[in-house]
Design a protein around this motif. Structure first.
Motif, PDB file in Angstrom:
ATOM      1  N   UNK A  45       4.284   4.257   0.272  1.00  0.00           N
ATOM      2  CA  UNK A  45       4.763   4.169  -1.106  1.00  0.00           C
ATOM      3  C   UNK A  45       3.624   4.514  -2.034  1.00  0.00           C
ATOM      4  N   UNK A  46       3.816   5.520  -2.831  1.00  0.00           N
ATOM      5  CA  UNK A  46       2.786   5.905  -3.770  1.00  0.00           C
ATOM      6  C   UNK A  46       3.146   5.387  -5.151  1.00  0.00           C
ATOM      7  N   UNK A  47       2.192   4.825  -5.789  1.00  0.00           N
ATOM      8  CA  UNK A  47       2.397   4.279  -7.117  1.00  0.00           C
ATOM      9  C   UNK A  47       1.914   5.283  -8.135  1.00  0.00           C
ATOM     10  N   UNK A  48       2.805   5.684  -9.023  1.00  0.00           N
ATOM     11  CA  UNK A  48       2.435   6.664 -10.045  1.00  0.00           C
ATOM     12  C   UNK A  48       1.655   5.981 -11.147  1.00  0.00           C
ATOM     13  N   UNK A  49       0.448   5.600 -10.824  1.00  0.00           N
ATOM     14  CA  UNK A  49      -0.421   4.894 -11.763  1.00  0.00           C
ATOM     15  C   UNK A  49      -1.732   5.642 -11.821  1.00  0.00           C
ATOM     16  N   UNK A  50      -1.713   6.770 -12.558  1.00  0.00           N
ATOM     17  CA  UNK A  50      -2.894   7.619 -12.643  1.00  0.00           C
ATOM     18  C   UNK A  50      -3.370   8.030 -11.262  1.00  0.00           C
ATOM     19  N   UNK A  51      -2.399   8.309 -10.384  1.00  0.00           N
ATOM     20  CA  UNK A  51      -2.679   8.786  -9.035  1.00  0.00           C
ATOM     21  C   UNK A  51      -3.469   7.792  -8.193  1.00  0.00           C
ATOM     22  N   UNK A  52      -3.396   6.521  -8.533  1.00  0.00           N
ATOM     23  CA  UNK A  52      -4.046   5.507  -7.701  1.00  0.00           C
ATOM     24  C   UNK A  52      -3.246   5.334  -6.420  1.00  0.00           C
ATOM     25  N   UNK A  53      -3.901   5.397  -5.309  1.00  0.00           N
ATOM     26  CA  UNK A  53      -3.239   5.323  -4.006  1.00  0.00           C
ATOM     27  C   UNK A  53      -2.849   3.882  -3.699  1.00  0.00           C
ATOM     28  N   UNK A  54      -1.626   3.731  -3.208  1.00  0.00           N
ATOM     29  CA  UNK A  54      -1.199   2.424  -2.720  1.00  0.00           C
ATOM     30  C   UNK A  54      -1.208   2.459  -1.191  1.00  0.00           C
ATOM     31  N   UNK A  55      -1.742   1.409  -0.574  1.00  0.00           N
ATOM     32  CA  UNK A  55      -1.941   1.417   0.877  1.00  0.00           C
ATOM     33  C   UNK A  55      -0.648   1.499   1.650  1.00  0.00           C
ATOM     34  N   UNK A  56       0.460   1.030   1.051  1.00  0.00           N
ATOM     35  CA  UNK A  56       1.742   1.160   1.733  1.00  0.00           C
ATOM     36  C   UNK A  56       2.274  -0.159   2.236  1.00  0.00           C
ATOM     37  N   UNK A  57       3.350  -0.058   2.983  1.00  0.00           N
ATOM     38  CA  UNK A  57       4.037  -1.251   3.462  1.00  0.00           C
ATOM     39  C   UNK A  57       3.906  -1.396   4.978  1.00  0.00           C
ATOM     40  N   UNK A  58       4.085  -2.627   5.416  1.00  0.00           N
ATOM     41  CA  UNK A  58       4.130  -2.892   6.852  1.00  0.00           C
ATOM     42  C   UNK A  58       2.854  -2.493   7.574  1.00  0.00           C
ATOM     43  N   UNK A  59       3.037  -2.015   8.790  1.00  0.00           N
ATOM     44  CA  UNK A  59       1.886  -1.652   9.613  1.00  0.00           C
ATOM     45  C   UNK A  59       1.064  -0.526   8.989  1.00  0.00           C
ATOM     46  N   UNK A  60       1.740   0.380   8.276  1.00  0.00           N
ATOM     47  CA  UNK A  60       1.005   1.471   7.624  1.00  0.00           C
ATOM     48  C   UNK A  60       0.006   0.913   6.618  1.00  0.00           C
ATOM     49  N   UNK A  61       0.433  -0.076   5.859  1.00  0.00           N
ATOM     50  CA  UNK A  61      -0.472  -0.695   4.905  1.00  0.00           C
ATOM     51  C   UNK A  61      -1.675  -1.319   5.601  1.00  0.00           C
ATOM     52  N   UNK A 225     -15.696   2.137  -5.426  1.00  0.00           N
ATOM     53  CA  UNK A 225     -15.711   2.908  -6.670  1.00  0.00           C
ATOM     54  C   UNK A 225     -14.365   3.578  -6.897  1.00  0.00           C
ATOM     55  N   UNK A 226     -13.722   3.981  -5.796  1.00  0.00           N
ATOM     56  CA  UNK A 226     -12.395   4.590  -5.884  1.00  0.00           C
ATOM     57  C   UNK A 226     -11.350   3.480  -5.868  1.00  0.00           C
ATOM     58  N   UNK A 227     -10.540   3.393  -6.918  1.00  0.00           N
ATOM     59  CA  UNK A 227      -9.547   2.307  -6.945  1.00  0.00           C
ATOM     60  C   UNK A 227      -8.373   2.594  -6.024  1.00  0.00           C
ATOM     61  N   UNK A 228      -7.753   1.535  -5.532  1.00  0.00           N
ATOM     62  CA  UNK A 228      -6.499   1.640  -4.788  1.00  0.00           C
ATOM     63  C   UNK A 228      -5.733   0.349  -4.996  1.00  0.00           C
ATOM     64  N   UNK A 229      -4.457   0.404  -4.702  1.00  0.00           N
ATOM     65  CA  UNK A 229      -3.624  -0.785  -4.812  1.00  0.00           C
ATOM     66  C   UNK A 229      -2.985  -1.081  -3.460  1.00  0.00           C
ATOM     67  N   UNK A 230      -2.518  -2.283  -3.328  1.00  0.00           N
ATOM     68  CA  UNK A 230      -1.712  -2.667  -2.160  1.00  0.00           C
ATOM     69  C   UNK A 230      -0.684  -3.660  -2.691  1.00  0.00           C
ATOM     70  N   UNK A 231       0.331  -3.088  -3.337  1.00  0.00           N
ATOM     71  CA  UNK A 231       1.331  -3.897  -4.027  1.00  0.00           C
ATOM     72  C   UNK A 231       1.977  -4.918  -3.104  1.00  0.00           C
ATOM     73  N   UNK A 232       2.187  -4.548  -1.861  1.00  0.00           N
ATOM     74  CA  UNK A 232       2.834  -5.461  -0.924  1.00  0.00           C
ATOM     75  C   UNK A 232       2.048  -6.757  -0.756  1.00  0.00           C
ATOM     76  N   UNK A 233       0.723  -6.672  -0.910  1.00  0.00           N
ATOM     77  CA  UNK A 233      -0.136  -7.841  -0.747  1.00  0.00           C
ATOM     78  C   UNK A 233      -0.611  -8.386  -2.089  1.00  0.00           C
ATOM     79  N   UNK A 234      -0.019  -7.897  -3.160  1.00  0.00           N
ATOM     80  CA  UNK A 234      -0.384  -8.393  -4.483  1.00  0.00           C
ATOM     81  C   UNK A 234      -1.743  -7.936  -4.958  1.00  0.00           C
ATOM     82  N   UNK A 235      -2.189  -6.787  -4.463  1.00  0.00           N
ATOM     83  CA  UNK A 235      -3.507  -6.264  -4.819  1.00  0.00           C
ATOM     84  C   UNK A 235      -3.329  -5.073  -5.758  1.00  0.00           C
TER      85      UNK A 235
END
Length: 236
Positions: A45-61, A225-235
Motif C-alpha cells: 500500500x503506497x501512501x500518496x503523502x509526498x511520495x513517502x513510502x509505506x512499508x505495507x501490510x502483513x508479512x510484506x510490511x 534521513x529518508x522518511x517512511x511510514x508504516x500505517x498498519x503499525x501506527x508509524x
C-alpha cells in the motif's frame, strides 16, 4: 496473486581461514539458498503523502521493516570499516569487518527476497549520524551496541506479526546472528564480564527482550534521513 521468491546463493564466498565464527555464520545463511512463498501483491500500500513510502501490510510490511533496519546497520558498519577509529586494534578491525559483511548480506538478502516478488520494495534509504563520532572508539561501540540490541529486540517483537512460517524461520536465523553481534560488541565494551548478556537485555526468564515496531522506529528514527511510514503499525 501469490508469488514465489527465490534467493540465489550465487556470489557467496566462504573464508575458511582464520576469520572467526561470526563471518561463517552469516555466509552460512546466504549459502543456504532460500525459497519464500506467499507474498500477495495486495499487501502493498503506497501512501500518496509526498511520495513517502509505506512499508505495507502483513508479512510484506515485516519484510520491508527488516530491510529498513538491515540497511541502517549495513550503512553504519560501512562507515566504520571505511574509516576505522584511531588506535583500533587488529582484533577490533576483524570484528567490525565481520559485522560489516554480515549486515551487507542481510541487507542484500531482504532486497533480493522482496524484489523477487514485486517492484514495490522499500527504496535505498539515506541515513544520518548527528551524534556519532566515527573517530572515537567509545562513540562507535556505543552506537553499535544500541543498533545490535535494538535489532535483536526488533526481530523478537515482530515475530508475532509474521504469518508465513517460512519467514518466521528466516527471522529466527537472522536474529540469532544479530544476538551474536550484540554479545561481541558488549564484550568489547566490558570484556570478560556478564555484560555480553546483561540484565538490560535478558529478562528474568532468560529471554531476550522484544520491542514493538513503533518503539523500534522511535528509538532508531534519528538515524533515518529518508522518511517512511508504516500505517498498519501506527508509524508515520
Amino acid at each position: 496473486m501469490k508469488k514465489t521468491i527465490n534467493v540465489s546463493n550465487q556470489g557467496a564466498t566462504l573464508d575458511t581461514g582464520r576469520r572467526n565464527f561470526l563471518k561463517l555464520g552469516g555466509i552460512g545463511l546466504a549459502m543456504a539458498g532460500l525459497t519464500l512463498v506467499g507474498c500477495d501483491d495486495d499487501n502493498f500500500e503506497f501512501v500518496n503523502n509526498n511520495d513517502v513510502f509505506d512499508l505495507g501490510k502483513g508479512d510484506v510490511g515485516i519484510l520491508n521493516y527488516a530491510y529498513a533496519l538491515e540497511q541502517l546497520e549495513a550503512d553504519f558498519y560501512t562507515k566504520v570499516v571505511n574509516n576505522f577509529y584511531s588506535g583500533i586494534s587488529n582484533a577490533e578491525k576483524e570484528l567490525f569487518t565481520d559485522l560489516y559483511h554480515h549486515e551487507v548480506i542481510h541487507r542484500d538478502f531482504f532486497k533480493a527476497a522482496i524484489s523477487g516478488a514485486t517492484s514495490n520494495i522499500l527504496p535505498t534509504l539515506e541515513f544520518q549520524y548527528p551524534n556519532v563520532n566515527f573517530n572515537d572508539r567509545n562513540s562507535v561501540l556505543a552506537t553499535a551496541k544500541a543498533l545490535e540490541d535494538t535489532g535483536v529486540a526488533a526481530y523478537n517483537g515482530a515475530g508475532k506479526y509474521i504469518t508465513n512460517p517460512d519467514y518466521l524461520v528466516i527471522a529466527g536465523k537472522i536474529v540469532s546472528v544479530e544476538a551474536r553481534h550484540a554479545s561481541a560488541i558488549r564484550n568489547l565494551i566490558n570484556p570478560g564480564t556478564a555484560a555480553f548478556s546483561g540484565d538490560d537485555v535478558i529478562d528474568a526468564n532468560g529471554l531476550d527482550l522484544a520491542k514493538e515496531p513503533k518503539d523500534v522506529v522511535t528509538a532508531a528514527g534519528g538515524f533515518f534521513k529518508t522518511p517512511f511510514t508504516w500505517k498498519e503499525q501506527g508509524i508515520g
